[in-house]
Design an enzyme around this catalytic site. Structure first.
Site, short mmCIF file in Angstrom:
data_model
loop_
_atom_site.label_atom_id
_atom_site.label_comp_id
_atom_site.label_asym_id
_atom_site.label_seq_id
_atom_site.Cartn_x
_atom_site.Cartn_y
_atom_site.Cartn_z
CG HIS A 27 4.85 -3.06 -19.15
ND1 HIS A 27 5.48 -1.92 -19.60
CD2 HIS A 27 5.84 -3.94 -18.85
CE1 HIS A 27 6.80 -2.12 -19.58
NE2 HIS A 27 7.04 -3.34 -19.12
CD GLU A 28 5.46 -7.42 -16.64
OE1 GLU A 28 5.98 -8.38 -17.24
OE2 GLU A 28 6.13 -6.48 -16.19
CG HIS A 31 7.24 -7.51 -21.63
ND1 HIS A 31 7.97 -6.77 -22.54
CD2 HIS A 31 7.32 -6.83 -20.45
CE1 HIS A 31 8.46 -5.69 -21.93
NE2 HIS A 31 8.07 -5.71 -20.67
#
Length: 223
Positions: A27-28, A31
Site C-alpha cells: 500500500h505504501e 503511494h
C-alpha cells in the site's frame, strides 16, 4: 475470569502476519511509486520504494496489529506513511488524488491475487484429500485471511476521514477552498477513527463492504 486461548491467538497472528504485512507495505510502496511517476522522487530518494519491511514498520502500528489480530475479529494496523511532496507534482491536485488512490487499489488487487492463490491451491490440492494436513490448512487459512485483510485495508483507506486516502480523493472533486478546509480536519482524524472503532460504527461500515466484496470474488472465482 478472562477467557483467552493463547494457542489459537498465536495461530491467528501467524496466519494473518504475511498477508497483513504485504498489504500494508505494498500500500505504501504504491503511494511512493505513483508519486515518483507524477514527479515527486521523495519516497524513492529516502529508500521507501522497497519490499523490505524494516523501513516501513511503525512500532505502534505493529503493536496494534498484534493486539487486534490476537484478541478480536477486526485486524487493524499501519505502517509509516510514505513521504510525499505535492510541490513536485506535475499537476498537484490531480496527482495527489492518483497517489492516494494507488494505495487502496493495490490492496484490492492483492486481495484478488490471494483469491487466485486460494483457487489454485484447492484446484491442484483438493480440500477433501488434504484437509487433515497442517501445512495445507495453514496456507488455506492464510489465503483466506489475505482476501479479507486486504479488502478491509482497501475499504478502510477509502473512508473519507482526513487524513485517510479517501479524503484526498474526495478533495479533488471539491472546490479548492473547500478542499483545503476539509483536509485541515486531518488533525482530528485519528480521534475520529478511534471513536468510530470503539463505538462499533467502523465495523458496521466496513463489515458489509468486506463481506460482499469477498463473496463477490468467491462467486467470480467459482467457489
Amino acid at each position: 475470569m478472562l477467557d483467552f486461548d493463547f494457542s489459537s491467538a498465536l495461530r491467528i497472528l501467524a496466519v494473518s502476519l504475511v498477508p497483513a504485512l504485504l498489504g500494508i507495505i505494498l500500500h505504501e510502496v504504491a503511494h511512493g511509486w505513483v508519486a515518483r511517476r507524477c514527479g515527486d522522487p521523495t519516497a524513492w530518494m529516502l529508500g521507501r520504494l522497497t519490499l523490505n519491511p524494516l523501513p516501513h514498520i511503525d512500532p505502534m502500528g505493529l503493536a496494534v496489529f498484534g493486539l487486534t489480530s490476537m484478541t478480536g475479529s477486526f485486524v487493524f494496523g499501519w505502517a509509516k506513511p510514505v513521504p510525499v511532496d505535492p510541490r513536485n507534482f506535475h499537476h498537484p491536485r490531480r496527482d495527489l488524488m492518483l497517489v492516494s488512490l494507488a494505495g487502496p487499489m493495490t490492496n484490492f488487487l492483492l486481495g484478488i491475487a490471494f483469491g487466485l492463490g486460494l483457487l489454485a491451491l484447492v484446484t491442484f490440492l483438493p480440500y477433501g484429500q488434504w484437509q487433515t494436513n497442517a501445512v495445507y490448512s495453514f496456507f488455506l487459512a492464510s489465503m483466506q485471511a489475505g482476501i479479507v485483510i486486504n479488502f478491509g485495508l482497501g475499504w478502510l483507506n477509502l473512508i473519507p476521514v482526513p487524513p485517510l486516502d479517501g479524503s484526498k480523493i474526495l478533495a479533488y472533486f471539491l472546490p479548492p477552498h473547500m478542499a483545503y478546509k476539509y483536509l485541515e480536519l486531518g488533525r482530528y482524524g485519528f480521534i475520529i477513527l478511534l471513536a468510530l472503532l470503539f463505538t462499533g460504527l467502523l465495523g458496521k461500515i466496513l463489515g458489509p463492504l468486506v463481506r460482499y466484496s469477498t463473496l463477490g470474488l468467491f462467486e467470480i472465482l467459482g467457489f
